[in-house]
Design a protein around this motif. Structure first.
Motif, PDB file in Angstrom:
ATOM      1  N   LEU A 163       0.825  -1.204   0.000  1.00 17.68           N
ATOM      2  CA  LEU A 163       0.000   0.000   0.000  1.00 17.68           C
ATOM      3  C   LEU A 163       0.862   1.257   0.000  1.00 17.68           C
ATOM      4  O   LEU A 163       0.578   2.221  -0.707  1.00 17.68           O
ATOM      5  N   ASP A 164       1.929   1.248   0.799  1.00 15.96           N
ATOM      6  CA  ASP A 164       2.823   2.407   0.827  1.00 15.96           C
ATOM      7  C   ASP A 164       3.443   2.654  -0.546  1.00 15.96           C
ATOM      8  O   ASP A 164       3.577   3.803  -0.992  1.00 15.96           O
ATOM      9  N   ALA A 165       3.830   1.570  -1.232  1.00 12.52           N
ATOM     10  CA  ALA A 165       4.420   1.703  -2.564  1.00 12.52           C
ATOM     11  C   ALA A 165       3.412   2.259  -3.555  1.00 12.52           C
ATOM     12  O   ALA A 165       3.732   3.132  -4.373  1.00 12.52           O
ATOM     13  N   LEU A 166       2.173   1.767  -3.472  1.00 10.30           N
ATOM     14  CA  LEU A 166       1.113   2.254  -4.355  1.00 10.30           C
ATOM     15  C   LEU A 166       0.804   3.716  -4.065  1.00 10.30           C
ATOM     16  O   LEU A 166       0.603   4.532  -4.981  1.00 10.30           O
ATOM     17  N   TRP A 167       0.773   4.056  -2.795  1.00 15.13           N
ATOM     18  CA  TRP A 167       0.487   5.436  -2.376  1.00 15.13           C
ATOM     19  C   TRP A 167       1.539   6.388  -2.929  1.00 15.13           C
ATOM     20  O   TRP A 167       1.224   7.440  -3.483  1.00 15.13           O
ATOM     21  N   LEU A 168       2.811   6.006  -2.788  1.00 15.15           N
ATOM     22  CA  LEU A 168       3.916   6.838  -3.262  1.00 15.15           C
ATOM     23  C   LEU A 168       3.854   7.003  -4.775  1.00 15.15           C
ATOM     24  O   LEU A 168       4.065   8.098  -5.309  1.00 15.15           O
ATOM     25  N   ASN A 169       3.527   5.917  -5.481  1.00 17.00           N
ATOM     26  CA  ASN A 169       3.447   5.967  -6.945  1.00 17.00           C
ATOM     27  C   ASN A 169       2.296   6.845  -7.411  1.00 17.00           C
ATOM     28  O   ASN A 169       2.374   7.481  -8.466  1.00 17.00           O
ATOM     29  N   THR A 170       1.219   6.899  -6.629  1.00 13.23           N
ATOM     30  CA  THR A 170       0.047   7.692  -7.011  1.00 13.23           C
ATOM     31  C   THR A 170       0.301   9.185  -6.823  1.00 13.23           C
ATOM     32  O   THR A 170       0.072   9.988  -7.721  1.00 13.23           O
ATOM     33  N   TYR A 171       0.764   9.568  -5.630  1.00 14.88           N
ATOM     34  CA  TYR A 171       0.906  10.990  -5.311  1.00 14.88           C
ATOM     35  C   TYR A 171       2.279  11.563  -5.673  1.00 14.88           C
ATOM     36  O   TYR A 171       2.468  12.776  -5.672  1.00 14.88           O
ATOM     37  N   GLN A 172       3.243  10.674  -5.932  1.00 10.16           N
ATOM     38  CA  GLN A 172       4.567  11.046  -6.448  1.00 10.16           C
ATOM     39  C   GLN A 172       5.202  12.194  -5.669  1.00 10.16           C
ATOM     40  O   GLN A 172       5.479  12.046  -4.487  1.00 10.16           O
TER      41      GLN A 172
END
Length: 386
Positions: A163-172
């Protein structure tokens, strides 16, 4: 010789025929929409009082007969505020240390972290002596935490999270990106002194939204909150997040993150998103997480492929009815206990929503229909193209 006669209609007959067609369309269209309707119960009533403490905290209160008193404290100090000179992961480390101290001292308070807020829930006894003792000890934790150096080094462990990886990729590169836990490099750079500075500037009463509910009157609630939240001698940080640039939905490891409009000053949007969440949970029994933020809400859907299959067909009226009942049940449950009332009040407080928000929510549930779901599918769940 046979002659074909074309039928003729007078203008009156044509107008009558058109009128009949329109009536039938309205009747059958309304019947289809009515199939998704349910009988709505009365809107729960809340006796709400609002004030500001001498130290600058915004407090919402509602009395409720209960064995415990519940206080919610939400500071504008979430991981999105971990901007230079404060390293990514500062807020996460801070709440780990606060929770560690609370457990050691057996304090009735627990901290959690969201993009916008460091959140705390306090559970107090109604016994006056026990209550006063706990308030004094919690105030000490909030204003002068130990922030143990020994435990700080132990707390710097990064736990890998999809989830943290997905979150970082989304909000960049936006503040909401975090990452929540920071990186190993950023966390290793955090020292006790920087945690103290962050705590003093961001966990400040003037950056605090609070709520309280229990078997007490307003005067007693005010005395308790003034005792818990005295003025600070440190200046509060003035930095506030602004509305982020819209970002598209992202999918990773069969998990989707859908960024949505935030909740601040937007009761209709908040109510619509809550109703849509009920539809999603009804259609898709797998895990669904809704993270509310001031400027950006985030919907996380696990088992994305299964969810996509579940929403392919046009929604059945029975699903709409089931989702509405779930939404009414959830909304009504927010007024059943002192704990649930305090949790509702803190949302209304921190998002600047009106005290009669439940009326907006019930109206939204009542008027919601399947066409709105079809619009939502296009707007929220269109897979990005690369």
């Amino acid at each position: 010789m046979a002659v074909d006669h074309q039928p003729t209609f007078s203008r009156t007959s044509l107008n009558l025929l058109i009128l009949v067609c329109v009536i039938l369309i309205v009747i059958f269209g309304q019947t289809t929409q009515d199939q998704g309707n349910i009988e709505m119960p009365p809107v729960p009533q809340l006796d709400t009082r609002i004030w500001q403490t001498d130290s600058g905290a915004n407090v919402w209160f509602s009395p409720k007969l209960d064995e415990k008193i519940y206080i919610q404290l939400h500071y504008l100090a979430g991981f999105a505020y971990n901007q230079p000179p404060f390293a990514a992961g500062t807020s996460e480390l801070l709440i780990r240390l606060l929770n560690h101290q609370a457990q050691l001292k057996e304090l009735p308070i627990r901290f959690t972290l969201s993009p916008d807020f460091i959140e705390a829930e306090i559970t107090l006894s109604t016994d006056p002596i026990t209550m006063k003792a706990d308030l004094d000890r919690i105030r000490q934790l909030l204003y002068r935490p130990a922030l143990s150096k020994k435990h700080l080094n132990q707390a710097k462990q990064i736990i890998p999270s999809a989830l943290d990886a997905l979150w970082l990729n989304t909000y960049q590169s936006q503040p909401y990106a975090g990452p929540k836990q920071g990186t190993q490099q950023s966390v290793n750079s955090i020292h006790r002194a920087s945690l103290q500075k962050y705590h003093q500037a961001f966990m400040h009463p003037s950056r605090l939204f609070a709520s309280i509910s229990g078997d007490i009157n307003e005067q007693a609630a005010q005395v308790m909150m003034e005792s818990l939240l005295p003025k600070r001698r440190f200046e509060a940080e003035s930095f506030r997040l602004t509305n982020p640039i819209p970002v598209p939905m992202q999918i990773h490891a069969n998990m989707a993150l859908v960024p949505l409009t935030g909740s601040k000053n937007n009761p209709k949007s908040f109510a619509n998103q809550t109703m849509t969440r009920c539809v999603i949970e009804t259609l898709h029994s797998n895990r669904v997480i809704f993270i509310h933020g001031q400027w950006s809400n985030s919907l996380i859907i696990e088992q994305w492929a299964t969810f996509v299959d579940a929403i392919k067909e046009e929604i059945d009226p029975s699903i709409v009815r089931k989702a509405k009942r779930l939404c009414v049940k959830n909304a009504s449950s927010h007024t059943q206990t002192a704990q649930s009332i305090s949790q509702l009040l803190i949302k209304l407080n921190r998002y600047h929503l009106p005290s009669n928000f439940l009326h907006t929510q019930f109206d939204t549930i009542k008027q919601w229909h399947s066409a709105q779901w079809e619009e939502t599918k296009v707007r929220w769940f269109t897979t990005p193209t690369h």
